[in-house]
Motif scaffolding. Structure first.
Motif, PDB file in Angstrom:
ATOM      1  N   ASP A 205      19.494   4.159  14.936  1.00  0.00           N
ATOM      2  CA  ASP A 205      19.307   4.333  13.498  1.00  0.00           C
ATOM      3  C   ASP A 205      18.985   5.784  13.180  1.00  0.00           C
ATOM      4  OD1 ASP A 205      18.717   2.909  10.795  1.00  0.00           O
ATOM      5  OD2 ASP A 205      16.973   4.169  11.145  1.00  0.00           O
ATOM      6  N   SER A 206      19.835   6.425  12.375  1.00  0.00           N
ATOM      7  CA  SER A 206      19.665   7.857  12.087  1.00  0.00           C
ATOM      8  C   SER A 206      18.389   8.125  11.292  1.00  0.00           C
ATOM      9  CB  SER A 206      20.884   8.414  11.345  1.00  0.00           C
ATOM     10  OG  SER A 206      21.060   7.746  10.104  1.00  0.00           O
ATOM     11  N   ARG A 207      17.999   7.196  10.406  1.00  0.00           N
ATOM     12  CA  ARG A 207      16.755   7.403   9.648  1.00  0.00           C
ATOM     13  C   ARG A 207      15.550   7.363  10.568  1.00  0.00           C
ATOM     14  NH1 ARG A 207      16.285   3.270   5.027  1.00  0.00           N
ATOM     15  NH2 ARG A 207      17.457   1.997   6.472  1.00  0.00           N
ATOM     16  N   THR A 208      15.593   6.455  11.534  1.00  0.00           N
ATOM     17  CA  THR A 208      14.485   6.384  12.484  1.00  0.00           C
ATOM     18  C   THR A 208      14.459   7.616  13.371  1.00  0.00           C
ATOM     19  OG1 THR A 208      14.609   3.973  12.472  1.00  0.00           O
ATOM     20  CG2 THR A 208      13.413   4.985  14.300  1.00  0.00           C
ATOM     21  N   HIS A 209      15.639   8.086  13.778  1.00  0.00           N
ATOM     22  CA  HIS A 209      15.705   9.314  14.577  1.00  0.00           C
ATOM     23  C   HIS A 209      15.071  10.478  13.811  1.00  0.00           C
ATOM     24  CE1 HIS A 209      17.231  12.262  17.424  1.00  0.00           C
ATOM     25  NE2 HIS A 209      17.619  12.975  16.379  1.00  0.00           N
ATOM     26  N   SER A 210      15.427  10.612  12.533  1.00  0.00           N
ATOM     27  CA  SER A 210      14.853  11.684  11.706  1.00  0.00           C
ATOM     28  C   SER A 210      13.350  11.501  11.545  1.00  0.00           C
ATOM     29  CB  SER A 210      15.514  11.700  10.323  1.00  0.00           C
ATOM     30  OG  SER A 210      16.884  11.987  10.448  1.00  0.00           O
ATOM     31  N   HIS A 211      12.920  10.258  11.391  1.00  0.00           N
ATOM     32  CA  HIS A 211      11.502   9.954  11.229  1.00  0.00           C
ATOM     33  C   HIS A 211      10.722  10.335  12.488  1.00  0.00           C
ATOM     34  CE1 HIS A 211       8.148   7.918   9.312  1.00  0.00           C
ATOM     35  NE2 HIS A 211       7.938   7.210  10.397  1.00  0.00           N
ATOM     36  N   MET A 212      11.253   9.965  13.654  1.00  0.00           N
ATOM     37  CA  MET A 212      10.580  10.289  14.917  1.00  0.00           C
ATOM     38  C   MET A 212      10.538  11.805  15.120  1.00  0.00           C
ATOM     39  SD  MET A 212       9.552   7.423  16.075  1.00  0.00           S
ATOM     40  CE  MET A 212       9.092   7.744  17.778  1.00  0.00           C
ATOM     41  N   ALA A 213      11.634  12.495  14.784  1.00  0.00           N
ATOM     42  CA  ALA A 213      11.659  13.953  14.903  1.00  0.00           C
ATOM     43  C   ALA A 213      10.605  14.582  13.993  1.00  0.00           C
ATOM     44  CB  ALA A 213      13.051  14.487  14.564  1.00  0.00           C
ATOM     45  N   ALA A 214      10.446  14.033  12.796  1.00  0.00           N
ATOM     46  CA  ALA A 214       9.438  14.564  11.862  1.00  0.00           C
ATOM     47  C   ALA A 214       8.033  14.338  12.405  1.00  0.00           C
ATOM     48  CB  ALA A 214       9.596  13.902  10.493  1.00  0.00           C
TER      49      ALA A 214
END
Length: 197
Positions: free
Chosen positions: A119-128
């Protein structure tokens, strides 16, 4: 019924129980556990599980927030401890992080590998979240007077978080490497960098 901030009006106790069920099944069955298995563990259907979190991404992000908050609450005082020797603080922080990821291996792999890959949103969330840890460590480095330039302190905060995170990820695949050796090596790298500032 009053709307609860950040839960879309859902009962926070029910959300907690659903996250507890997700934790149990991920820890027990591994990072490839299905959403249907998580729902079954909670005693509900998959659509009802998604209804509480919006969608699968919402569930992933709720799990990430829950566990990263725990990690931060444990690690923050270790590195920021006033009056403690820098080596002692760095070593305690690194040891604490590695201890947590190895103790909760299935959950770590679920959050950092499976969820982000799906999930790209989760990937972005984890990166943040990882960036936020770097910013916080940079602020601690600057406040401690170890590095006077706040920009350099931020660079180092992000570098140290990235180094420990990626090396810890590698170490989980190489259990033959003794944890004390890894902790000592990472601590030496942090101290060598800071002493050169």
């Amino acid at each position: 019924m009053a709307t609860v901030a950040g839960t879309g009006g859902r009962d926070p106790d029910r959300r907690k129980a659903l996250l507890d069920a997700a934790d149990r099944v991920i820890r027990r069955d591994g990072p490839q556990v299905s959403m249907a298995a998580i729902a079954a563990e909670a005693g509900i259907t998959k659509p009802i599980l998604y209804r509480h979190f919006g969608d699968k991404s919402g569930l992933y992000q709720a799990l990430a927030d829950r566990h990263v908050r725990s990690v931060v609450n444990i690690l923050r005082p270790k590195f920021a401890e006033a009056g403690a020797d820098l080596r002692v603080r760095a070593r305690a922080t690194i040891e604490g992080y590695l201890g947590m990821i190895s103790a909760d291996l299935n959950l770590y792999r679920f959050l950092f590998h499976r969820a982000g890959a799906e999930d790209s949103r989760t990937h972005s969330h984890m990166a943040a979240i990882v960036r936020g840890l770097g910013e916080e460590l940079g602020a601690v480095i600057a406040a401690g007077g170890t590095v006077a330039d706040p920009v350099r302190a931020q660079i180092l905060g992000h570098a140290f978080v990235g180094m420990v995170h990626t090396t810890g990820d590698w170490w989980l695949e190489h259990p033959e490497v003794p944890r004390p050796q890894l902790v000592d090596t990472l601590t030496d790298a942090v101290l060598a960098t800071l002493s050169a500032m």
